[in-house]
Structures are given as structure tokens and as C-alpha cells.
Design a protein around this motif. Sequence first.
Motif, PDB file in Angstrom:
ATOM      1  N   TRP A   1       0.821  -1.205   0.000  1.00  0.00           N
ATOM      2  CA  TRP A   1       0.000   0.000   0.000  1.00  0.00           C
ATOM      3  C   TRP A   1       0.858   1.259   0.000  1.00  0.00           C
ATOM      4  O   TRP A   1       0.495   2.254  -0.650  1.00  0.00           O
ATOM      5  CB  TRP A   1      -0.994  -0.008   1.159  1.00  0.00           C
ATOM      6  N   ILE A   2       1.986   1.246   0.679  1.00  0.00           N
ATOM      7  CA  ILE A   2       2.904   2.389   0.586  1.00  0.00           C
ATOM      8  C   ILE A   2       3.460   2.468  -0.835  1.00  0.00           C
ATOM      9  O   ILE A   2       3.655   3.557  -1.377  1.00  0.00           O
ATOM     10  CB  ILE A   2       4.038   2.283   1.630  1.00  0.00           C
ATOM     11  N   GLY A   3       3.661   1.309  -1.445  1.00  0.00           N
ATOM     12  CA  GLY A   3       4.103   1.272  -2.839  1.00  0.00           C
ATOM     13  C   GLY A   3       3.102   1.914  -3.778  1.00  0.00           C
ATOM     14  O   GLY A   3       3.476   2.614  -4.725  1.00  0.00           O
ATOM     15  N   VAL A   4       1.811   1.713  -3.526  1.00  0.00           N
ATOM     16  CA  VAL A   4       0.778   2.349  -4.349  1.00  0.00           C
ATOM     17  C   VAL A   4       0.846   3.866  -4.171  1.00  0.00           C
ATOM     18  O   VAL A   4       0.714   4.624  -5.139  1.00  0.00           O
ATOM     19  CB  VAL A   4      -0.624   1.794  -4.000  1.00  0.00           C
ATOM     20  N   LEU A   5       1.064   4.304  -2.946  1.00  0.00           N
ATOM     21  CA  LEU A   5       1.242   5.727  -2.696  1.00  0.00           C
ATOM     22  C   LEU A   5       2.487   6.243  -3.422  1.00  0.00           C
ATOM     23  O   LEU A   5       2.481   7.344  -3.997  1.00  0.00           O
ATOM     24  CB  LEU A   5       1.342   5.992  -1.195  1.00  0.00           C
TER      25      LEU A   5
ATOM     26  N   CYS B   1       5.474   9.329  -7.333  1.00  0.00           N
ATOM     27  CA  CYS B   1       6.534   9.318  -8.349  1.00  0.00           C
ATOM     28  C   CYS B   1       6.039   9.879  -9.683  1.00  0.00           C
ATOM     29  O   CYS B   1       6.751  10.651 -10.330  1.00  0.00           O
ATOM     30  CB  CYS B   1       7.085   7.911  -8.548  1.00  0.00           C
ATOM     31  N   ILE B   2       4.850   9.510 -10.075  1.00  0.00           N
ATOM     32  CA  ILE B   2       4.331  10.012 -11.349  1.00  0.00           C
ATOM     33  C   ILE B   2       4.046  11.507 -11.262  1.00  0.00           C
ATOM     34  O   ILE B   2       4.476  12.287 -12.117  1.00  0.00           O
ATOM     35  CB  ILE B   2       3.091   9.208 -11.785  1.00  0.00           C
TER      36      ILE B   2
ATOM     37  N   LEU C   1      10.403   4.026   2.965  1.00  0.00           N
ATOM     38  CA  LEU C   1       9.430   3.413   3.884  1.00  0.00           C
ATOM     39  C   LEU C   1       8.918   2.080   3.334  1.00  0.00           C
ATOM     40  O   LEU C   1       8.789   1.102   4.075  1.00  0.00           O
ATOM     41  CB  LEU C   1       8.260   4.357   4.151  1.00  0.00           C
ATOM     42  N   ALA C   2       8.619   2.047   2.040  1.00  0.00           N
ATOM     43  CA  ALA C   2       8.175   0.794   1.422  1.00  0.00           C
ATOM     44  C   ALA C   2       9.282  -0.255   1.486  1.00  0.00           C
ATOM     45  O   ALA C   2       9.027  -1.429   1.776  1.00  0.00           O
ATOM     46  CB  ALA C   2       7.747   1.036  -0.022  1.00  0.00           C
TER      47      ALA C   2
END
Length: 146
Positions: free
Chosen positions: A18-22, A27-28, A115-116
Motif C-alpha cells: 500500500w505504501i508502494g501504491v502511494l 513518483c508520477i 518506507l516501502a
Amino acid sequence: MTIADEFRSRNFSIYGQWIGVLCIVLCIAIGIANIFSSHIIFGIICLISGVLLIFVEIPLLLRICPTSAKFDAFVRKFETLFMRAAIYAVMSAVQWVSLVQGPSSLIAPAVFLILAAICYLLAAIKGQGFVGSKTLGGQGVAQMII
């Protein structure tokens, strides 16, 4: 399993995902914003990182989007927790290096990427298996499409 149940599971791989989705969103968005500033190269790298993370974190997209076999094989290298932690740490390090040119908004992706990486590393160290979020296309959702 609902999203709330996933977070209560205390599995760090869910937190990492979920941190990766954030991180994808950050990033984009920040990558595009920094293309028009003095951090052009690092903005492009951040944008590319965000697009790559889309395919790493949302496995459903590998089945939907037409990608090459080489790209699919590259993305599948990051199925283990240690490899996910490594890719996030490398992406974070690149964004931290961007701050040498001066302060910028690229610090936000750098912080969330690390964090991820920490979440995935903790999951790997604790011996927790990777549990993909059902909301993001893990554990059965991708198989329903076939």
C-alpha cells in the motif's frame, strides 16, 4: 478480506504494497512536476520509477496490458520480499541523490520509497510470506480474468 482486515493482519508486505501504491502516485505526479524544473533528469527517473512500480505492485496489469516477454520477466524478478525491498531502496537512493542539486519536491518520493523498502525488508526478516492485496489484484483476482 477487506482493506481493513488486510491492515489488521500485521503483515508488513501488505503495508509495503500500500505504501508502494502511494509511491506510484507520488513518483508520477512529482516526476512530471520536476520535468519542468531544474531537476529534469531526476524527474524523468522518478516518472519511470512510478510506471515500473505500477506493474510491480499491481499484478493484474501484467495480464491486462500488452507488454513484452522481457518486461514481464524483469518485473517477475521482484516477486520476493528481498528483491522488492532492494528495488525500492535503489529507487529511493536515486531520489536522495537528486537532492545534491538542491532542495526539491523529490524528497517526498525518496522518503516514501524508503518506507516501502523498510516494510518489505521487515516482512522478509520476520519470515512473513508475501500477501498481495486482493484490492490490487493479488490472490485470486488475476486468475478470475483468465
